[in-house]
Motif scaffolding. Structure first.
Motif, PDB file in Angstrom:
ATOM      1  N   ALA A 220       0.873  -1.050  -0.086  1.00 10.59           N
ATOM      2  CA  ALA A 220       0.011   0.132  -0.022  1.00 10.59           C
ATOM      3  C   ALA A 220       0.810   1.110  -0.127  1.00 10.59           C
ATOM      4  CB  ALA A 220      -0.846  -0.004   1.230  1.00 10.59           C
ATOM      5  N   ILE A 221       1.801   1.469   0.960  1.00 14.88           N
ATOM      6  CA  ILE A 221       2.855   2.564   0.955  1.00 14.88           C
ATOM      7  C   ILE A 221       3.441   2.601  -0.486  1.00 14.88           C
ATOM      8  CG2 ILE A 221       4.932   3.223   2.052  1.00 14.88           C
ATOM      9  CD1 ILE A 221       4.012   1.877   4.578  1.00 14.88           C
ATOM     10  N   ASN A 222       3.918   1.411  -1.080  1.00 15.07           N
ATOM     11  CA  ASN A 222       4.830   1.503  -2.321  1.00 15.07           C
ATOM     12  C   ASN A 222       3.801   1.833  -3.454  1.00 15.07           C
ATOM     13  OD1 ASN A 222       7.164   0.233  -0.908  1.00 15.07           O
ATOM     14  ND2 ASN A 222       6.773  -1.714  -1.478  1.00 15.07           N
ATOM     15  N   ALA A 223       2.780   1.685  -3.190  1.00 17.40           N
ATOM     16  CA  ALA A 223       1.615   1.898  -4.570  1.00 17.40           C
ATOM     17  C   ALA A 223       1.345   3.621  -4.142  1.00 17.40           C
ATOM     18  CB  ALA A 223       0.347   1.286  -4.270  1.00 17.40           C
ATOM     19  N   PHE A 224       1.560   4.090  -3.206  1.00 21.32           N
ATOM     20  CA  PHE A 224       1.368   5.502  -3.006  1.00 21.32           C
ATOM     21  C   PHE A 224       2.587   6.158  -3.382  1.00 21.32           C
ATOM     22  CE2 PHE A 224       2.077   9.101  -0.222  1.00 21.32           C
ATOM     23  CZ  PHE A 224       0.866   9.919  -0.642  1.00 21.32           C
ATOM     24  N   THR A 225       3.609   5.743  -3.267  1.00 23.07           N
ATOM     25  CA  THR A 225       4.917   6.137  -3.700  1.00 23.07           C
ATOM     26  C   THR A 225       5.125   6.144  -4.974  1.00 23.07           C
ATOM     27  OG1 THR A 225       6.031   5.408  -1.338  1.00 23.07           O
ATOM     28  CG2 THR A 225       7.465   6.102  -3.211  1.00 23.07           C
ATOM     29  N   LYS A 226       4.870   4.775  -5.824  1.00 31.31           N
ATOM     30  CA  LYS A 226       5.054   4.611  -7.134  1.00 31.31           C
ATOM     31  C   LYS A 226       4.086   5.432  -7.959  1.00 31.31           C
ATOM     32  CE  LYS A 226       4.822   0.651 -10.353  1.00 31.31           C
ATOM     33  NZ  LYS A 226       4.942  -0.857 -10.228  1.00 31.31           N
ATOM     34  N   SER A 227       2.926   5.730  -7.432  1.00 33.20           N
ATOM     35  CA  SER A 227       1.890   6.394  -8.355  1.00 33.20           C
ATOM     36  C   SER A 227       2.125   7.857  -7.761  1.00 33.20           C
ATOM     37  CB  SER A 227       0.641   5.897  -7.951  1.00 33.20           C
ATOM     38  OG  SER A 227       0.141   6.020  -6.490  1.00 33.20           O
ATOM     39  N   LYS A 228       2.921   8.274  -6.948  1.00 31.23           N
ATOM     40  CA  LYS A 228       3.178   9.763  -6.648  1.00 31.23           C
ATOM     41  C   LYS A 228       1.725  10.488  -6.107  1.00 31.23           C
ATOM     42  CE  LYS A 228       6.692  11.221  -9.664  1.00 31.23           C
ATOM     43  NZ  LYS A 228       7.267   9.841  -9.854  1.00 31.23           N
TER      44      LYS A 228
ATOM     45  N   ILE B  58      -3.093   6.742  -5.151  1.00 36.04           N
ATOM     46  CA  ILE B  58      -4.098   5.721  -4.645  1.00 36.04           C
ATOM     47  C   ILE B  58      -4.263   6.412  -2.810  1.00 36.04           C
ATOM     48  CG2 ILE B  58      -3.174   3.832  -5.750  1.00 36.04           C
ATOM     49  CD1 ILE B  58      -2.407   4.012  -1.979  1.00 36.04           C
ATOM     50  N   GLN B  59      -5.373   5.895  -2.383  1.00 30.88           N
ATOM     51  CA  GLN B  59      -5.387   6.625  -1.009  1.00 30.88           C
ATOM     52  C   GLN B  59      -5.657   5.271   0.019  1.00 30.88           C
ATOM     53  OE1 GLN B  59      -5.690  10.693  -2.283  1.00 30.88           O
ATOM     54  NE2 GLN B  59      -5.259   9.777  -0.276  1.00 30.88           N
ATOM     55  N   LEU B  60      -5.106   5.399   1.226  1.00 31.40           N
ATOM     56  CA  LEU B  60      -5.745   4.539   2.254  1.00 31.40           C
ATOM     57  C   LEU B  60      -7.139   4.704   2.768  1.00 31.40           C
ATOM     58  CD1 LEU B  60      -4.914   2.212   4.467  1.00 31.40           C
ATOM     59  CD2 LEU B  60      -3.730   3.966   5.690  1.00 31.40           C
ATOM     60  N   VAL B  61      -7.856   4.130   2.813  1.00 32.01           N
ATOM     61  CA  VAL B  61      -9.090   4.307   3.190  1.00 32.01           C
ATOM     62  C   VAL B  61      -9.665   3.655   4.439  1.00 32.01           C
ATOM     63  CG1 VAL B  61     -10.179   5.190   1.105  1.00 32.01           C
ATOM     64  CG2 VAL B  61     -10.283   2.886   1.571  1.00 32.01           C
TER      65      VAL B  61
ATOM     66  N   VAL C 170      12.896   7.073   2.756  1.00 29.60           N
ATOM     67  CA  VAL C 170      11.604   7.121   3.531  1.00 29.60           C
ATOM     68  C   VAL C 170      10.628   7.836   2.736  1.00 29.60           C
ATOM     69  CG1 VAL C 170      10.512   7.571   5.823  1.00 29.60           C
ATOM     70  CG2 VAL C 170      12.864   6.420   5.731  1.00 29.60           C
ATOM     71  N   VAL C 171       9.567   7.454   2.577  1.00 26.16           N
ATOM     72  CA  VAL C 171       8.508   8.342   1.709  1.00 26.16           C
ATOM     73  C   VAL C 171       7.707   9.154   2.783  1.00 26.16           C
ATOM     74  CG1 VAL C 171       6.875   6.476   2.096  1.00 26.16           C
ATOM     75  CG2 VAL C 171       6.649   8.101   0.072  1.00 26.16           C
ATOM     76  N   ASP C 172       7.481  10.411   2.178  1.00 26.98           N
ATOM     77  CA  ASP C 172       6.573  11.311   2.697  1.00 26.98           C
ATOM     78  C   ASP C 172       5.127  10.775   2.541  1.00 26.98           C
ATOM     79  OD1 ASP C 172       5.297  13.380   3.910  1.00 26.98           O
ATOM     80  OD2 ASP C 172       5.898  14.848   2.506  1.00 26.98           O
ATOM     81  N   LEU C 173       4.551  10.387   3.761  1.00 24.92           N
ATOM     82  CA  LEU C 173       3.283   9.960   3.668  1.00 24.92           C
ATOM     83  C   LEU C 173       2.044  10.900   3.782  1.00 24.92           C
ATOM     84  CD1 LEU C 173       3.658   6.781   5.895  1.00 24.92           C
ATOM     85  CD2 LEU C 173       3.552   6.969   3.585  1.00 24.92           C
ATOM     86  N   LYS C 174       2.332  12.032   3.678  1.00 24.46           N
ATOM     87  CA  LYS C 174       1.491  13.202   3.745  1.00 24.46           C
ATOM     88  C   LYS C 174       0.406  12.891   2.558  1.00 24.46           C
ATOM     89  CE  LYS C 174       0.276  16.700   6.161  1.00 24.46           C
ATOM     90  NZ  LYS C 174      -0.187  16.775   7.488  1.00 24.46           N
TER      91      LYS C 174
END
Length: 351
Positions: free
Chosen positions: A105-113, A116-119, A320-324
């Motif tokens: 889930a984190i990697n998808a957020f990073t890869k897609s810039k 995707i959203q965690l819901v 480390v990815v910024d999860l904002k």
């Protein structure tokens, strides 16, 4: 030809400009909303795994909690062995929602810039490092072969992070196998163990004589870590927030039903696993697997900053990815509020 006085022409032009100005000034947000929120979707495509750690999705589908809440929207489902392949489907546009591990889930957020959203959450716990009985200490992993479901999936990250902290990076052979193949390989002596989700850790223990070397719960505060969460394509969430909320309402109903009907829940999940994978679980495996998990829409958001660091430690990403902006719990909190349940708050993950 009929003509108009210049004063009338000027007045008409000014009136037109006033109307256009009013439209532009007062409805920019409205026009943006109209371009994004398109009402209920005609179809929702949902991905998940044929694993006990995806019980809310399995029950949501088999007991029709999803379909009933989606109303007229068609529910289409697809199953995966592990997160990275599901991420590819999500980012490729063939899925709208994915029940998935926290790492992918984190990697998808990073890869897609941020596409995707965690819901929501789905399951916590339910992952263990199980090994041959002769391996009784972490140091004895040196030179051994340990399996994980897929490169960069949640358990793959957890194992590699664990090995790095124990100064065993490069001294343990990590191989990636589909979960059913890991069971066969363990029985044949081709692997010495695996860091696996349920029911596969229980299958190795109960059906193949493996022993638990590390229960991942022991590595997290209060034993809670997000094993399975729900993520959505950001575009779909913007266009169809009501449909996303309907799915999450169905998920919460599935979880509530499973908690009130534990024996029947196991039967439903076992039937779904047989239908999807071709084989069912023994009562002993099923009981052990369910005892190791917690069904919850709580995504345990406080753990995600650490999970992002773990991906670096495991060598999956360089920094480390910024999860904002990673999470949007608006739809979930509306569902929880309607049931008079506490909201999920994670300002460090919000936009």
């Amino acid at each position: 030809m009929r003509t108009f006085p210049r004063t009338r022409l000027l007045a008409s032009a000014l009136a037109a400009l006033t109307v256009l100005g009013a439209l532009a000034g007062c409805s920019r947000a409205d026009r943006t909303e109209a371009a994004t929120n398109q009402g209920a979707a005609g179809e929702m495509r949902v991905g998940f795994f044929p694993n006990v750690t995806h019980t809310p999705a399995l029950i949501g589908v088999k007991k029709n909690f999803f379909a009933q809440n989606l109303g007229g929207a068609k529910l289409t489902t697809q199953t995966f062995n592990a997160g990275p392949s599901e991420v590819n489907a999500l980012l490729g546009g063939s899925l709208d929602v994915a029940f998935i591990g926290s790492g992918p889930a984190i990697n998808a957020f990073t890869k897609s810039k941020g596409a995707i959203q965690l819901v929501a959450g789905a399951v916590t716990g339910g992952a263990q490092l199980v090994v041959k009985p002769g391996i009784t200490s972490v140091d004895q992993l040196k030179g051994k072969t340990i399996a994980t479901p897929q490169l960069a999936n949640t358990q793959d990250v957890a194992l590699k992070k664990f090995l790095a902290e124990k100064h065993l990076t490069g001294q343990v052979n990590v191989t990636n196998l589909d979960n059913p193949k890991t069971l066969d390989a363990f029985r044949k002596g081709e692997v010495d163990g695996g860091w696996l989700p349920e029911p596969w850790s229980s299958r190795l223990v109960t059906d193949a004589g493996a022993k638990v070397l590390v229960d991942e719960k022991s590595l997290w505060p209060e034993g809670r870590f997000p094993t399975t969460v729900a993520i959505v394509r950001s575009e779909f969430l913007k266009q169809h927030p009501d449909t996303v909320r309907a799915l999450l309402k169905g998920e919460l109903q599935a979880i509530d039903w499973a908690k009130k009907n534990p024996a029947e829940a196991k039967t439903v999940v076992n039937g779904a696993l047989k239908e999807l994978s071709g084989s069912s679980l023994s009562p002993a495996v099923l009981d052990r697997a369910f005892a190791n998990i917690e069904l919850t829409t709580d995504p345990v958001p406080a753990q995600f900053p650490q999970l992002a660091k773990d991906s670096v430690t495991a060598g999956v990403v360089d920094q480390v990815v910024d999860l904002k902006g990673f999470a949007d719990f608006g739809p979930l909190n509306e569902v929880l509020k309607a049931q008079q349940l506490p909201a999920v708050n994670a300002p460090e993950l919000a936009k």
